[in-house]
Write an enzyme that holds these catalytic residues in place. Structure first.
Site, mmCIF file in Angstrom:
data_model
loop_
_atom_site.group_PDB
_atom_site.id
_atom_site.type_symbol
_atom_site.label_atom_id
_atom_site.label_comp_id
_atom_site.label_asym_id
_atom_site.label_seq_id
_atom_site.Cartn_x
_atom_site.Cartn_y
_atom_site.Cartn_z
ATOM 1 N N MET A 30 0.849 -1.195 0.000
ATOM 2 C CA MET A 30 0.000 0.000 0.000
ATOM 3 C C MET A 30 0.887 1.248 0.000
ATOM 4 O O MET A 30 0.449 2.333 0.410
ATOM 5 C CB MET A 30 -0.935 -0.011 1.211
ATOM 6 C CG MET A 30 -1.885 -1.223 1.169
ATOM 7 S SD MET A 30 -3.426 -0.984 2.047
ATOM 8 C CE MET A 30 -2.838 -0.705 3.698
ATOM 9 N N LEU A 33 6.687 2.900 1.566
ATOM 10 C CA LEU A 33 7.601 1.763 1.630
ATOM 11 C C LEU A 33 8.704 1.975 2.666
ATOM 12 O O LEU A 33 9.198 3.082 2.863
ATOM 13 C CB LEU A 33 8.221 1.523 0.250
ATOM 14 C CG LEU A 33 7.217 1.279 -0.879
ATOM 15 C CD1 LEU A 33 7.960 0.999 -2.184
ATOM 16 C CD2 LEU A 33 6.270 0.123 -0.552
ATOM 17 N N GLY A 36 11.163 -3.148 5.311
ATOM 18 C CA GLY A 36 10.432 -4.416 5.295
ATOM 19 C C GLY A 36 9.919 -4.725 3.889
ATOM 20 O O GLY A 36 10.055 -5.843 3.392
ATOM 21 N N HIS A 37 9.352 -3.711 3.230
ATOM 22 C CA HIS A 37 8.890 -3.910 1.851
ATOM 23 C C HIS A 37 10.075 -4.213 0.930
ATOM 24 O O HIS A 37 9.980 -5.049 0.033
ATOM 25 C CB HIS A 37 8.210 -2.644 1.320
ATOM 26 C CG HIS A 37 6.953 -2.258 2.039
ATOM 27 N ND1 HIS A 37 6.856 -1.132 2.817
ATOM 28 C CD2 HIS A 37 5.737 -2.857 2.088
ATOM 29 C CE1 HIS A 37 5.628 -1.037 3.305
ATOM 30 N NE2 HIS A 37 4.931 -2.070 2.890
ATOM 31 N N GLN A 151 -2.894 -12.189 7.876
ATOM 32 C CA GLN A 151 -3.115 -11.898 6.455
ATOM 33 C C GLN A 151 -2.462 -12.988 5.598
ATOM 34 O O GLN A 151 -3.046 -13.473 4.624
ATOM 35 C CB GLN A 151 -2.529 -10.526 6.116
ATOM 36 C CG GLN A 151 -2.404 -10.267 4.639
ATOM 37 C CD GLN A 151 -2.002 -8.843 4.328
ATOM 38 O OE1 GLN A 151 -2.801 -7.932 4.438
ATOM 39 N NE2 GLN A 151 -0.749 -8.633 3.938
ATOM 40 N N VAL A 174 11.055 -7.603 9.298
ATOM 41 C CA VAL A 174 12.246 -6.766 9.484
ATOM 42 C C VAL A 174 11.959 -5.853 10.680
ATOM 43 O O VAL A 174 10.879 -5.268 10.777
ATOM 44 C CB VAL A 174 12.546 -5.929 8.219
ATOM 45 C CG1 VAL A 174 13.748 -5.019 8.443
ATOM 46 C CG2 VAL A 174 12.785 -6.851 7.024
ATOM 47 N N SER A 184 4.366 0.809 8.113
ATOM 48 C CA SER A 184 4.104 2.170 7.626
ATOM 49 C C SER A 184 3.420 2.990 8.707
ATOM 50 O O SER A 184 3.486 4.219 8.701
ATOM 51 C CB SER A 184 3.221 2.115 6.385
ATOM 52 O OG SER A 184 3.823 1.290 5.417
HETATM 53 O O1 PAF Z 1 -0.130 -5.883 3.460
HETATM 54 C C1 PAF Z 1 -0.555 -4.932 2.787
HETATM 55 O O2 PAF Z 1 0.131 -3.924 2.576
HETATM 56 C C2 PAF Z 1 -1.951 -5.013 2.193
HETATM 57 O O3 PAF Z 1 -2.831 -5.630 3.062
HETATM 58 C C3 PAF Z 1 -1.988 -5.673 0.814
HETATM 59 C C4 PAF Z 1 -1.543 -7.116 0.852
HETATM 60 C C5 PAF Z 1 -1.076 -4.896 -0.147
HETATM 61 C C6 PAF Z 1 -3.410 -5.631 0.239
HETATM 62 O O4 PAF Z 1 -3.875 -4.338 0.103
#
Ligand code: PAF
Length: 258
Positions: A30, A33, A36-37, A151, A174, A184
Site C-alpha cells: 500500500m 515503503l 520491510g517492503h 493476512q 524486518v 508504515s
Molecule cells: O499488506 C498490505 O500492505 C496489504 O494488506 C496488501 C496485501 C497490499 C493488500 O492491500
C-alpha cells in the site's frame, strides 16, 4: 522502472512475460515503503526474472473509523525506492473498483478471531484485492511479510482453496534496532509512543519464549505498561499474535512460540 496505472496494460505485459516462460514475482503493497517492503522486493529479485511492485491503498480493507484518509502516501519516494531495489514494474492504479463493484472474496476460517474480530470486513477487503492483483499481474511467486501473519494465513488459504497458480512466499519480519517490527504506521507515533512501541515488541519477544504460557505472560506484562492498551494476545499455529493501541495508533506483531 516502468510505472503502469492501467489494469489492462499490466495484464498485457504480464501475459507476454508468462508466454515467454518468465518467473514473475509480485510484491503487493500500500506504499509508504520501508525496509520491510524492500526485503520483499529483494527476495523477489533473487528468485524471479521480473518483479512487479503494486502500490495501492485499498479502501475496502479499512473500516469506517480506520485510518484510510491519513494513511501515508509518498509516491515519488516510493518510486525511487522501487527503482533502487530493482523492480521492473510499479503498478500504481488510481482506483481498482468500478462504482458498482459487487463481487467479494471471503475466506471464512483463518479470517476469524484476532484481526478478523477487531477489524470486521478487513480480510474480505484484503482477499478481494489480493485476488484481483494476482489476476492482473499473473505472478508465479507472490511475496508477503510475516509481520501481517494472519493476512498471510488468509492468503495462503485463499490460493489453496481457489487453485490460484502462484507460490506464496512468506518473508521474515524486518525489525528496528529495539525490536519494533517495521510498519508504515510507525510514523504516526510520537517519540514517547515510539519508545513504548519498542517495549511492546520486546515484551512480545520475551513472552514468546514462555511456550504455552506466552499469551498469559504477555497480557500480564502489558497490563503494567501505561499508555499501551492491549487488544488481544493469542497463540495460533505455534505463534504468539498481539495487537495493541498506543495513542491513536494500532500496532500488531507476532513471533514463533519457543
Ligand atoms: O499488506 C498490505 O500492505 C496489504 O494488506 C496488501 C496485501 C497490499 C493488500 O492491500
Amino acid at each position: 522502472v516502468k510505472v503502469i496505472a492501467s489494469p489492462a496494460a499490466l495484464q498485457r505485459q504480464a501475459a507476454q512475460w508468462l508466454r515467454s516462460g518468465r518467473r514473475i514475482g509480485l510484491v503487493p503493497t500500500m506504499g509508504a515503503l520501508h525496509a520491510g517492503h524492500l526485503e520483499l522486493v529483494h527476495r523477489a529479485k533473487n528468485e524471479c526474472d521480473r518483479v512487479i511492485v503494486t502500490i495501492y491503498v485499498n479502501p475496502t480493507q479499512f473500516g469506517p473509523k480506520e485510518d484510510l484518509a491519513r494513511y501515508p502516501r509518498q509516491r515519488r519516494k516510493d518510486l525511487a525506492l522501487c527503482r533502487q531495489a530493482g523492480a521492473d514494474i510499479v503498478f500504481a492504479p488510481a482506483n481498482l473498483y468500478l462504482p458498482d463493484h459487487s463481487t467479494w472474496v471471503e475466506e471464512t476460517d483463518r479470517s476469524t478471531g484476532r484481526e478478523g474480530a477487531s477489524r470486521p470486513g478487513h480480510f474480505r477487503g484484503v482477499a478481494t484485492i489480493v485476488l484481483k492483483l494476482l489476476l492482473l499481474a499473473r505472478p508465479t511467486h507472490a511475496y508477503f511479510g510475516r509481520k501481517d501473519g494472519q493476512q498471510l494465513e488468509v492468503i495462503q488459504r485463499l490460493v489453496r482453496d481457489l487453485n490460484v497458480p502462484v507460490k506464496i512466499v512468506p518473508v521474515p519480519t524486518v525489525r528496528d534496532r529495539d525490536g519494533l517490527a517495521l510498519s508504515s504506521r510507525n510514523r504516526y507515533l510520537s517519540p514517547e509512543e515510539r519508545l513504548l512501541a519498542g517495549t511492546f515488541a520486546q515484551l512480545v519477544h520475551f513472552a514468546a519464549s514462555k511456550g504455552r504460557s506466552a499469551a498469559t505472560v504477555l497480557r500480564h506484562d502489558l497490563k503494567k505498561l501505561r499508555g499501551v492498551q492491549l487488544d488481544y494476545a493469542e497463540i495460533s499455529g505455534g505463534r504468539l499474535y498481539a495487537a495493541v493501541r498506543i495513542g491513536t495508533t494500532r500496532l500488531i506483531d507476532n513471533e514463533r512460540v519457543r
